[in-house]
Design an enzyme around this catalytic site. Structure first.
Site, short mmCIF file in Angstrom:
data_model
loop_
_atom_site.label_atom_id
_atom_site.label_comp_id
_atom_site.label_asym_id
_atom_site.label_seq_id
_atom_site.Cartn_x
_atom_site.Cartn_y
_atom_site.Cartn_z
N TYR A 1 0.82 -1.22 0.00
CA TYR A 1 0.00 0.00 0.00
C TYR A 1 0.85 1.27 0.00
O TYR A 1 1.05 1.87 -1.04
CB TYR A 1 -0.97 0.01 1.19
N LYS B 1 -1.73 8.50 -3.52
CA LYS B 1 -2.13 9.34 -2.39
C LYS B 1 -1.19 10.54 -2.24
O LYS B 1 -1.62 11.64 -1.89
CB LYS B 1 -2.14 8.52 -1.11
#
Length: 249
Positions: free
Chosen positions: A89, A98
């Site tokens: 992630y 992100k």
């Protein structure tokens, strides 16, 4: 950007393959999964889809149309995650997306500040969602986390977290911010005390030792079923639990 071009995001590591265990809910077992590293094209596509590009386009379009109220606030939900899920992630394609979104937030903040507006990033805690369940290693981490939180009373389902975020942080007077100015409703989850207990539990949750009696698994399964309309308090389902094989998972 070509309006007819299609971008497809991927959940993959960068630089090397990652092997981890994930939960097969239909058969109630842990299975080992190996995910190959993303290509440069896949990384670029994931940043397009999961970054802040659309966010910026929407806010600019709304401003150009003259429909943004003074002190307009816009919030993008992000995720940092623990060390346990970092390879797939935070250090992977989603993490890169992100970070691109955070750059978008800075540009939007500059745009909105003159009218008293805000562009906020909320780094949210780990929760049970249909999307998160397919991330290798994530469901195993959640089982350990939920077991720790059940013992300490700190567990939140998605609606509870967002209610707290809105009431206390965005429109309240209890903003938990990090050094980069991001809201951190995940602060309790990522506290050293909680993570130390989670890291002690994780090695005990393996394909060989997994059992459906685990408190963390029971919580995870219950929340996932409720996302699909089952096991909701006060709601009677016409299907028996045994009829759900292949239907809810």
């Amino acid at each position: 950007m070509n309006p007819t071009e299609v971008w497809r995001s991927v959940i993959k590591p960068l630089g090397r393959a990652v092997t981890d265990t994930t939960l097969d809910l239909e058969h109630e077992k842990l299975v080992s999964t190996t995910v190959p590293p993303a290509t440069a094209t896949e990384l670029a596509a994931t940043i397009h889809v999961m970054g802040g590009e659309d966010w910026e386009l929407w806010v600019h379009a709304l401003q150009a149309a003259g429909v943004l109220a003074p002190q307009f606030k816009t919030v993008l939900y992000s995720y940092e995650g623990p060390t346990a899920t970092a390879p797939i992630y935070h250090d992977g394609t989603l993490g890169q997306a992100k970070r691109a979104a955070e750059a978008s937030a800075q540009r939007l903040q500059t745009l909105l500040a003159p009218s008293g507006g805000e562009a906020l990033i909320s780094v949210n805690r780990s929760v049970t969602t249909k999307a998160s369940m397919v991330i290798p290693g994530f469901s195993r981490y959640c089982m350990a986390l939920y077991q720790v939180e059940q013992a300490t009373g700190g567990h939140e389902v998605p609606v509870q977290q967002i209610d707290r975020l809105m009431r206390q942080m965005i429109y309240g007077d209890h903003r938990e911010l990090d050094a980069r100015g991001r809201l951190r409703p995940d602060a309790a989850e990522l506290s050293p005390a909680v993570q130390a207990q989670v890291m002690q539990l994780l090695p005990q949750i393996t394909p060989a030792t997994f059992t459906t009696d685990l408190p963390g698994y029971q919580q995870l399964r219950r929340e996932f079923r409720q996302l699909n309309g089952f096991a909701v308090p006060g709601v009677t389902n016409t299907l028996a639990d045994g009829d759900l094989q292949g239907l809810t998972y």
